[in-house]
Design a protein around this motif. Structure first.
Motif, PDB file in Angstrom:
ATOM      1  N   THR A 179       0.898   8.030  -4.790  1.00 36.94           N
ATOM      2  CA  THR A 179       1.709   6.841  -4.525  1.00 36.94           C
ATOM      3  C   THR A 179       1.978   6.759  -3.028  1.00 36.94           C
ATOM      4  OG1 THR A 179       3.869   7.932  -4.682  1.00 36.94           O
ATOM      5  CG2 THR A 179       2.874   7.169  -6.757  1.00 36.94           C
ATOM      6  N   TRP A 181       4.789   6.600  -1.586  1.00 35.97           N
ATOM      7  CA  TRP A 181       5.994   7.325  -1.167  1.00 35.97           C
ATOM      8  C   TRP A 181       5.912   8.821  -1.440  1.00 35.97           C
ATOM      9  CZ3 TRP A 181       8.418   9.825  -5.204  1.00 35.97           C
ATOM     10  CH2 TRP A 181       8.143   9.354  -6.488  1.00 35.97           C
ATOM     11  N   ALA A 184       7.129  11.351   1.208  1.00 36.28           N
ATOM     12  CA  ALA A 184       8.576  11.520   1.382  1.00 36.28           C
ATOM     13  C   ALA A 184       9.112  12.650   0.506  1.00 36.28           C
ATOM     14  CB  ALA A 184       9.295  10.213   1.047  1.00 36.28           C
TER      15      ALA A 184
END
Length: 227
Positions: A179, A181, A184
């Motif tokens: 993904t 993200w 993070a």
């Protein structure tokens, strides 16, 4: 014009911090590994051919692979622990107890076995060759379980026999983001992983050198056998 000087100082401080972080980050991703080991193709690399993040770490062990392997084969929360900081991991309820002796019943036996990171998070053994390598695959999601993780992950433990009979233990982590993200989550966790991996490598080394057969230990250190 004082505010300009203050701004310039702030920018310089931030720049220095970013530069220092980058240096520490680079060092953490290759702790103990030589340039050749960084470039070396290892078992499990083919499972994630285009990773977004790779960490290769290594340590020398004054014992042959045969005496190091049992400690690798019993890694896991559901097995002999990880030779890291049990007290720290148990603060978050992982319930790990690192074994200080080899327990044959705790060893992985083959592909398909599981190696738990926590009671509800298991990695799968996807490649195994006794005294040579162990490769695990899986991931941890945001909720702490293994379901729905935003990345794929492989973890390889490779034993390289050296000319003097001792061992280089090379450990490689490969992350492929699924993904936008995922970074993070992975990037901060990987820094913690470095601290735990460094301790794990030292722990495996110390245990293997302590329990190695005397003749094998003497050969790997170049010392004459007492016998």
């Amino acid at each position: 014009m004082g505010w300009l000087r203050g701004m310039a100082t702030g920018v310089a401080v931030v720049g220095a911090f970013v530069g220092a972080f980058a240096l520490v980050r680079r060092a953490s991703l290759r702790w103990g590994a030589s340039d050749d080991e960084l470039r070396m193709a290892l078992p499990g690399d083919d499972l994630l051919p285009a990773p977004d993040l790779v960490a290769t770490r290594a340590i020398s062990i004054a014992a042959p692979p045969a005496d190091v392997w049992p400690w690798i084969a019993q890694l896991g929360q559901n097995r002999g622990g990880f030779s890291t900081y049990d007290w720290l991991e148990n603060l978050v309820g992982v319930d790990i107890r690192t074994a200080d002796r080899i327990v044959p019943d705790l060893r992985v036996q083959g592909v398909g076995d599981t190696v738990n990171l926590a009671p509800e998070v298991a990695l799968e053994v996807v490649a195994l060759e006794t005294e040579r390598h162990l490769v695990l695959r899986g991931a941890v999601a945001v909720d702490g379980t293994g379901a729905g993780a935003p990345y794929d992950f492989t973890w390889a433990f490779v034993l390289l026999r050296r000319f003097d009979g001792s061992t280089r233990l090379v450990v490689r982590e490969r992350y492929a983001y699924l993904t936008g993200w995922a970074a993070a989550l992975v990037e901060p966790v990987e820094m913690v992983s470095f601290l735990m991996t460094e301790r794990m490598l030292r722990g495996i080394r110390d245990r293997a050198e302590r329990t190695a057969r005397p003749a094998a230990r003497d050969r790997s250190t170049g010392s004459p056998s007492a016998g």
